[in-house]
Motif scaffolding. Structure first.
Motif, PDB file in Angstrom:
ATOM      1  N   THR A  10      -0.948  33.193  25.967  1.00 11.66           N
ATOM      2  CA  THR A  10      -0.592  33.975  24.792  1.00 11.66           C
ATOM      3  C   THR A  10      -1.858  34.333  24.027  1.00 11.66           C
ATOM      4  OG1 THR A  10      -0.417  32.173  23.189  1.00 11.66           O
ATOM      5  CG2 THR A  10       1.485  32.524  24.637  1.00 11.66           C
ATOM      6  N   ALA A  11      -1.698  35.064  22.956  1.00 16.02           N
ATOM      7  CA  ALA A  11      -2.858  35.421  22.137  1.00 16.02           C
ATOM      8  C   ALA A  11      -3.495  34.209  21.474  1.00 16.02           C
ATOM      9  CB  ALA A  11      -2.437  36.432  21.069  1.00 16.02           C
ATOM     10  N   ASP A  12      -2.737  33.123  21.353  1.00 14.43           N
ATOM     11  CA  ASP A  12      -3.230  31.943  20.642  1.00 14.43           C
ATOM     12  C   ASP A  12      -3.485  30.738  21.524  1.00 14.43           C
ATOM     13  OD1 ASP A  12      -3.073  33.347  18.257  1.00 14.43           O
ATOM     14  OD2 ASP A  12      -1.018  32.701  17.861  1.00 14.43           O
ATOM     15  N   TYR A  64       3.539  24.855  21.036  1.00 10.79           N
ATOM     16  CA  TYR A  64       2.395  24.591  21.894  1.00 10.79           C
ATOM     17  C   TYR A  64       1.062  24.580  21.150  1.00 10.79           C
ATOM     18  CZ  TYR A  64       1.288  29.604  21.812  1.00 10.79           C
ATOM     19  OH  TYR A  64       0.954  30.874  21.413  1.00 10.79           O
ATOM     20  N   ARG A  65       0.969  25.275  20.053  1.00  6.73           N
ATOM     21  CA  ARG A  65      -0.291  25.310  19.298  1.00  6.73           C
ATOM     22  C   ARG A  65      -0.671  23.928  18.767  1.00  6.73           C
ATOM     23  NH1 ARG A  65       2.604  29.831  18.399  1.00  6.73           N
ATOM     24  NH2 ARG A  65       1.563  31.862  18.510  1.00  6.73           N
ATOM     25  N   ASN A  66       0.311  23.067  18.641  1.00  4.93           N
ATOM     26  CA  ASN A  66       0.084  21.733  18.100  1.00  4.93           C
ATOM     27  C   ASN A  66       0.308  20.633  19.129  1.00  4.93           C
ATOM     28  OD1 ASN A  66      -0.365  22.325  15.123  1.00  4.93           O
ATOM     29  ND2 ASN A  66       1.575  23.369  15.467  1.00  4.93           N
ATOM     30  N   ALA A  67       0.382  20.994  20.391  1.00  8.22           N
ATOM     31  CA  ALA A  67       0.565  19.986  21.435  1.00  8.22           C
ATOM     32  C   ALA A  67      -0.716  19.165  21.611  1.00  8.22           C
ATOM     33  CB  ALA A  67       0.935  20.671  22.749  1.00  8.22           C
ATOM     34  N   PRO A  68      -0.566  17.871  21.967  1.00  2.00           N
ATOM     35  CA  PRO A  68       0.698  17.159  22.218  1.00  2.00           C
ATOM     36  C   PRO A  68       1.352  16.701  20.918  1.00  2.00           C
ATOM     37  CG  PRO A  68      -1.143  15.682  22.575  1.00  2.00           C
ATOM     38  CD  PRO A  68      -1.744  17.028  22.249  1.00  2.00           C
ATOM     39  N   TYR A  69       2.648  16.528  20.974  1.00  4.25           N
ATOM     40  CA  TYR A  69       3.408  16.043  19.828  1.00  4.25           C
ATOM     41  C   TYR A  69       4.616  15.292  20.375  1.00  4.25           C
ATOM     42  CZ  TYR A  69       6.404  19.962  21.006  1.00  4.25           C
ATOM     43  OH  TYR A  69       7.215  20.836  21.683  1.00  4.25           O
ATOM     44  N   GLY A  70       5.278  14.554  19.506  1.00  4.17           N
ATOM     45  CA  GLY A  70       6.498  13.851  19.893  1.00  4.17           C
ATOM     46  C   GLY A  70       6.269  12.819  20.982  1.00  4.17           C
ATOM     47  N   PRO A  71       7.296  12.568  21.802  1.00  7.79           N
ATOM     48  CA  PRO A  71       8.627  13.187  21.792  1.00  7.79           C
ATOM     49  C   PRO A  71       9.473  12.707  20.619  1.00  7.79           C
ATOM     50  CG  PRO A  71       8.591  11.412  23.374  1.00  7.79           C
ATOM     51  CD  PRO A  71       7.196  11.530  22.844  1.00  7.79           C
ATOM     52  N   PHE A  72      10.498  13.501  20.315  1.00  7.18           N
ATOM     53  CA  PHE A  72      11.384  13.181  19.209  1.00  7.18           C
ATOM     54  C   PHE A  72      12.784  12.867  19.717  1.00  7.18           C
ATOM     55  CE2 PHE A  72       8.271  16.230  17.412  1.00  7.18           C
ATOM     56  CZ  PHE A  72       7.698  15.413  16.449  1.00  7.18           C
ATOM     57  N   ASP A  73      13.416  11.927  19.074  1.00  4.00           N
ATOM     58  CA  ASP A  73      14.809  11.609  19.342  1.00  4.00           C
ATOM     59  C   ASP A  73      15.653  12.432  18.377  1.00  4.00           C
ATOM     60  OD1 ASP A  73      17.368  10.555  19.487  1.00  4.00           O
ATOM     61  OD2 ASP A  73      16.714   8.479  19.586  1.00  4.00           O
ATOM     62  N   ARG A 101       5.580  37.214  18.398  1.00  5.96           N
ATOM     63  CA  ARG A 101       4.404  37.683  19.126  1.00  5.96           C
ATOM     64  C   ARG A 101       4.316  37.029  20.509  1.00  5.96           C
ATOM     65  NH1 ARG A 101       0.932  36.553  15.401  1.00  5.96           N
ATOM     66  NH2 ARG A 101      -0.007  34.695  16.315  1.00  5.96           N
ATOM     67  N   ASP A 102       4.572  35.727  20.561  1.00  7.93           N
ATOM     68  CA  ASP A 102       4.566  35.018  21.845  1.00  7.93           C
ATOM     69  C   ASP A 102       5.618  35.563  22.800  1.00  7.93           C
ATOM     70  OD1 ASP A 102       2.607  33.291  20.878  1.00  7.93           O
ATOM     71  OD2 ASP A 102       4.030  31.689  20.385  1.00  7.93           O
ATOM     72  N   SER A 103       6.706  36.084  22.250  1.00  9.89           N
ATOM     73  CA  SER A 103       7.813  36.523  23.089  1.00  9.89           C
ATOM     74  C   SER A 103       7.426  37.670  24.011  1.00  9.89           C
ATOM     75  CB  SER A 103       9.009  36.917  22.222  1.00  9.89           C
ATOM     76  OG  SER A 103       9.521  35.780  21.541  1.00  9.89           O
ATOM     77  N   GLY A 104       6.425  38.436  23.645  1.00 13.20           N
ATOM     78  CA  GLY A 104       5.920  39.451  24.554  1.00 13.20           C
ATOM     79  C   GLY A 104       5.371  38.817  25.824  1.00 13.20           C
ATOM     80  N   ALA A 105       4.656  37.695  25.666  1.00 16.78           N
ATOM     81  CA  ALA A 105       4.133  36.973  26.822  1.00 16.78           C
ATOM     82  C   ALA A 105       5.262  36.309  27.602  1.00 16.78           C
ATOM     83  CB  ALA A 105       3.111  35.933  26.361  1.00 16.78           C
TER      84      ALA A 105
END
Length: 244
Positions: A10-12, A64-73, A101-105
């Protein structure tokens, strides 16, 4: 059922996504926009069921910009201070515009994988508004857009989907929880007016007695009968719009 992990530029950055399909060479694609708890087995199971209807289903990680994160219950995350704070940070840090914007990708990824036909979107919780906003931005590709227990579909924010109804060329289905503070009756009426004014072919259906999150099996609000009703509606909706 074939499932594979792909990476989408993506762009980011790079978004990881799950791709689900049967072996029958599906031409129509569906983007499943996640709820607040991120990609996980519960969403994988929902994507597999949708793919079994004959679609190629993409489940991208919107955080995804903040990965890794979680996992969450999903059953406890908002009830614990640490996980609640982490979730709120992810939510506030991932705007509607970022996802649109990501949806274009995401659309390009589906086409690259072989889904060259019409595309539908479906979103749950935070994903509901994103499914509708993506349809407004990419009207030439997205032919059907569905939201289930989506919040703030006709709120005060500039990125509220009702403000972008004029861009929607897709058919729209909105399934609202009968009890949902994030989408109260006045918002439902406002969304209906905006869609009607924009001449969007749409249905807004109120699932009486259901609570926010009723469709997703790992939510505390999950309701088996209500979830099956949602599946019947979604199968019919996509069947008419993506195959008709």
């Amino acid at each position: 059922m074939a499932r594979k992990e792909i990476e989408i530029k993506t762009a980011d950055g790079t978004a990881r996504a799950g791709l689900f399909q049967t072996g029958n060479g599906a031409r129509a694609g569906v983007i499943l926009y996640m709820d607040a708890f991120g990609p996980r087995p519960a969403l994988d199971g929902m994507a597999e069921r949708l793919a079994s209807e004959g679609y190629m289903v993409l489940v991208p990680d919107l955080f995804y910009r903040n990965a890794p994160y979680g996992p969450f219950d999903a059953a406890t995350a908002f009830g614990q201070e640490d996980s609640k704070a982490a979730l709120m940070a992810l939510l506030s840090g991932t705007t509607q515009e970022m996802t649109v914007r990501d949806s274009g990708a995401f659309l390009e990824a589906l086409a690259k994988e072989g889904a060259g036909g019409p595309v539908g979107t479906v979103g749950y919780c935070m994903g509901g508004a994103r499914a509708l906003n993506a349809a407004a931005r990419y009207g030439d590709r997205i032919k059907a857009a569905a939201s289930f227990h989506g919040g703030n579909l006709a709120g005060d924010a500039p990125d509220s989907p009702h403000r972008h109804a004029a861009g929607i060329k897709a058919r729209v289905y909105v399934g609202s929880a009968g009890v949902d503070r994030s989408f109260p009756p006045e918002q439902s009426a406002r969304l209906a007016q905006a869609l009607r004014t924009a001449e969007v072919d749409h249905i807004i259906e109120n699932y009486v007695g259901m609570n926010h999150g009723w469709c997703v099996p790992d939510h505390t609000a999950f309701d088996a009968a209500g979830a099956e009703r949602h599946w019947r509606r979604l199968a019919g909706f996509f069947g008419e719009t993506l195959r008709g």
